[in-house]
Design a protein around this motif. Structure first.
Motif, short mmCIF file in Angstrom:
data_model
loop_
_atom_site.label_atom_id
_atom_site.label_comp_id
_atom_site.label_asym_id
_atom_site.label_seq_id
_atom_site.Cartn_x
_atom_site.Cartn_y
_atom_site.Cartn_z
N MET A 1 42.56 34.54 41.89
CA MET A 1 43.11 33.62 42.86
C MET A 1 43.58 32.36 42.15
O MET A 1 42.96 31.88 41.23
N TYR A 102 47.42 35.31 45.27
CA TYR A 102 46.90 36.45 44.52
C TYR A 102 48.07 37.31 44.10
O TYR A 102 48.91 37.65 44.93
N TYR A 103 48.15 37.68 42.84
CA TYR A 103 49.16 38.63 42.40
C TYR A 103 48.62 40.03 42.67
O TYR A 103 47.48 40.36 42.31
N VAL A 104 49.42 40.87 43.29
CA VAL A 104 49.04 42.24 43.59
C VAL A 104 50.01 43.16 42.86
O VAL A 104 51.23 43.04 43.03
N THR A 105 49.49 44.05 42.04
CA THR A 105 50.36 44.92 41.26
C THR A 105 50.39 46.34 41.80
O THR A 105 51.26 47.12 41.43
N GLY A 106 49.43 46.73 42.63
CA GLY A 106 49.40 48.09 43.16
C GLY A 106 48.72 49.06 42.20
O GLY A 106 48.55 50.23 42.51
N LYS A 107 48.37 48.61 41.02
CA LYS A 107 47.72 49.47 40.03
C LYS A 107 46.23 49.20 40.03
O LYS A 107 45.79 48.07 40.10
N LYS A 108 45.44 50.25 39.93
CA LYS A 108 43.97 50.11 39.91
C LYS A 108 43.47 50.18 38.50
O LYS A 108 43.96 50.81 37.64
#
Length: 108
Positions: A1, A102-108
């Motif tokens: 965050m 928050y940056y969300v990349t979609g990768k786990k």
């Protein structure tokens, strides 16, 4: 965050600067000054201080729908951008808020 600032610029679709749309000019200022990102949102209905309702529906086609330019970045860049936008010739509103990003990349 990350603690960041969000600046929202409310203007009209008819607003122009140097023969182009005002929102496009604002995005160029953002791009040319290293702002992380910006989004232009076209409203389907709204009104401002002058209390005239603008709408887009089947029966009424407004030629001056509301436009919102949203920009999120660090405080220093938002303050710089706000000073530049305040100098532009349009009737509108600038809102600056604290946000948690928050940056969300979609990768786990």
């Amino acid at each position: 965050m990350m603690k960041m600032k969000k600046m929202s610029v409310y203007l009209g679709e008819k607003d122009r600067y140097q023969h182009k749309e005002m929102y496009e000019h604002i995005l160029e200022i953002c791009y040319n000054n290293g702002i992380k990102g910006a989004t232009v949102i076209k409203g389907i209905m709204g009104f401002g201080e002058k209390r005239h309702i603008h709408r887009n529906d089947f029966f009424t086609l407004s030629e001056d729908l509301p436009i919102v330019v949203e920009v999120i970045d660090v405080e220093e860049r938002i303050n710089f951008l706000a000073s530049r936008v305040r100098e532009l010739p349009f009737d509108g509103l600038i809102v600056i808020q604290d946000v948690e990003a928050y940056y969300v990349t979609g990768k786990k």
